[in-house]
Motif scaffolding. Structure first.
Motif, mmCIF file in Angstrom:
data_model
loop_
_atom_site.group_PDB
_atom_site.id
_atom_site.type_symbol
_atom_site.label_atom_id
_atom_site.label_comp_id
_atom_site.label_asym_id
_atom_site.label_seq_id
_atom_site.Cartn_x
_atom_site.Cartn_y
_atom_site.Cartn_z
ATOM 1 N N LYS A 153 17.643 75.470 37.863
ATOM 2 C CA LYS A 153 18.495 75.274 39.028
ATOM 3 C C LYS A 153 18.373 73.849 39.560
ATOM 4 O O LYS A 153 19.374 73.192 39.873
ATOM 5 N N SER A 154 17.131 73.346 39.667
ATOM 6 C CA SER A 154 16.911 71.999 40.196
ATOM 7 C C SER A 154 17.457 70.931 39.254
ATOM 8 O O SER A 154 18.041 69.943 39.690
ATOM 9 N N VAL A 155 17.253 71.139 37.953
ATOM 10 C CA VAL A 155 17.767 70.176 36.976
ATOM 11 C C VAL A 155 19.288 70.174 36.996
ATOM 12 O O VAL A 155 19.927 69.109 36.974
ATOM 13 N N TYR A 156 19.878 71.365 37.077
ATOM 14 C CA TYR A 156 21.340 71.449 37.031
ATOM 15 C C TYR A 156 21.982 70.757 38.229
ATOM 16 O O TYR A 156 23.028 70.124 38.090
ATOM 17 N N ARG A 157 21.373 70.871 39.407
ATOM 18 C CA ARG A 157 21.947 70.170 40.552
ATOM 19 C C ARG A 157 21.921 68.662 40.322
ATOM 20 O O ARG A 157 22.862 67.948 40.689
ATOM 21 N N VAL A 187 22.248 67.261 37.486
ATOM 22 C CA VAL A 187 23.352 67.029 36.549
ATOM 23 C C VAL A 187 24.668 66.885 37.310
ATOM 24 O O VAL A 187 25.456 65.959 37.060
ATOM 25 N N VAL A 188 24.904 67.785 38.251
ATOM 26 C CA VAL A 188 26.151 67.756 39.025
ATOM 27 C C VAL A 188 26.247 66.469 39.844
ATOM 28 O O VAL A 188 27.313 65.848 39.940
ATOM 29 N N ILE A 189 25.116 66.046 40.423
ATOM 30 C CA ILE A 189 25.105 64.790 41.184
ATOM 31 C C ILE A 189 25.389 63.610 40.265
ATOM 32 O O ILE A 189 26.158 62.706 40.614
ATOM 33 N N MET A 190 24.808 63.616 39.073
ATOM 34 C CA MET A 190 25.040 62.517 38.134
ATOM 35 C C MET A 190 26.509 62.425 37.748
ATOM 36 O O MET A 190 27.032 61.333 37.535
ATOM 37 N N LEU A 244 18.672 70.125 30.705
ATOM 38 C CA LEU A 244 17.981 68.862 30.434
ATOM 39 C C LEU A 244 18.828 67.961 29.534
ATOM 40 O O LEU A 244 18.905 66.747 29.744
ATOM 41 N N LEU A 245 19.486 68.556 28.549
ATOM 42 C CA LEU A 245 20.365 67.784 27.674
ATOM 43 C C LEU A 245 21.565 67.241 28.450
ATOM 44 O O LEU A 245 21.993 66.104 28.238
ATOM 45 N N ASP A 246 22.099 68.054 29.350
ATOM 46 C CA ASP A 246 23.217 67.605 30.189
ATOM 47 C C ASP A 246 22.804 66.424 31.063
ATOM 48 O O ASP A 246 23.581 65.480 31.264
ATOM 49 N N LEU A 247 21.585 66.488 31.601
ATOM 50 C CA LEU A 247 21.090 65.395 32.437
ATOM 51 C C LEU A 247 20.984 64.109 31.623
ATOM 52 O O LEU A 247 21.392 63.035 32.075
ATOM 53 N N ASP A 248 20.455 64.227 30.426
ATOM 54 C CA ASP A 248 20.352 63.069 29.544
ATOM 55 C C ASP A 248 21.738 62.509 29.222
ATOM 56 O O ASP A 248 21.952 61.289 29.231
ATOM 57 N N HIS A 249 22.673 63.408 28.975
ATOM 58 C CA HIS A 249 24.049 63.005 28.640
ATOM 59 C C HIS A 249 24.703 62.267 29.808
ATOM 60 O O HIS A 249 25.330 61.212 29.622
ATOM 61 N N GLN A 250 24.542 62.802 31.014
ATOM 62 C CA GLN A 250 25.165 62.171 32.174
ATOM 63 C C GLN A 250 24.541 60.812 32.480
ATOM 64 O O GLN A 250 25.245 59.879 32.897
#
Length: 234
Positions: free
Chosen positions: A56-60, A62-65, A196-202
């Motif tokens: 949940k924390s990582v995904y938020r 991602v959305v901010i990025m 985590l992959l989405d965060l890296d991508h963004q």
């Protein structure tokens, strides 16, 4: 009221686009502050093996990025000629000086001690970065969590590039593969890993879009902090 009084224009007469430039960068710092808090929470949750809470924390983040990737293009509403009217007033300010962006890199696991030199005259900032360097990061904490869950990983897994053509690299990929090969049996880990992959991508997208916007505004000119500009960013 105090927040709205922090935009101090240096151009004389004041140039309207300088206000745009300042607000965009101040907004970035506010978002960085929240991302850091969320990633700290994600690390705490992974340390206690609360996988979905960590996701949940990582995904938020991602959305901010995603917002940050779009936000940088607001700068493209400014003509290069207009930017030049106040750009000299920014010297020697630079993105190098964003303490929170360096903290973000460090907490993700991109720990480059060389960046401390940009804060050598700021003891408080240096101490904060040293703390991040020595503290937990998302990458190593994720692998430690997998170990606690019984997934056999090679030693110092967080230091092994996933594309490394070595015995350790192959062992790491083999250990991670079941998360994707059998997502229905590893659903919580699959969702966290995807985040985590989405965060890296963004983050990669933000870097790329940053380059294209800077190239549009200054071409091949030297960066305000003395870097090579677009060449350095690339």
């Amino acid at each position: 009221k105090e927040l709205l009084s922090l935009q101090h224009l240096l151009s004389k007469p004041e140039h309207h686009d300088e206000l745009l430039f300042i607000i965009i960068h101040q907004a970035y710092e506010l978002w960085f502050k929240l991302i850091l808090k969320d990633l700290e929470m994600a690390i705490e949750r992974m340390e206690s093996i609360e996988v979905l809470s960590a996701r949940k924390s990582v995904y938020r983040s991602v959305v901010i990025m995603r917002v940050l990737v779009q936000q940088i293009h607001i700068l493209e509403t400014m003509r290069p000629a207009d930017f030049l009217k106040f750009r000299s007033n920014l010297n020697p300010a630079s993105g190098f000086q964003s303490l929170q962006f360096r903290e973000l890199e460090f907490i993700l696991g991109i720990k480059e001690r060389k960046y401390l030199r940009f804060f050598k005259n700021n003891a408080e900032a240096t101490a904060q970065l040293e703390k991040r360097l020595d503290g937990p990061d998302l990458r190593s904490t994720f692998y430690k969590m997998l170990g606690k869950l019984g997934i056999a990983l090679p030693e110092d897994a967080h230091l092994i590039p996933l594309d490394e053509k070595s015995e350790q690299g192959e062992q790491l990929i083999a250990a991670l593969a079941p998360i994707y090969q059998k997502p229905e049996e590893n659903l919580e880990l699959y969702l966290l890993t995807e985040a985590l992959l989405d965060l890296d991508h963004q983050l990669g997208l933000w870097r790329f879009h940053h380059v294209t916007v800077v190239e549009r505004l200054i071409g091949n000119k030297i960066g305000t902090g003395g870097s090579s500009g677009v060449g350095y960013l690339m």
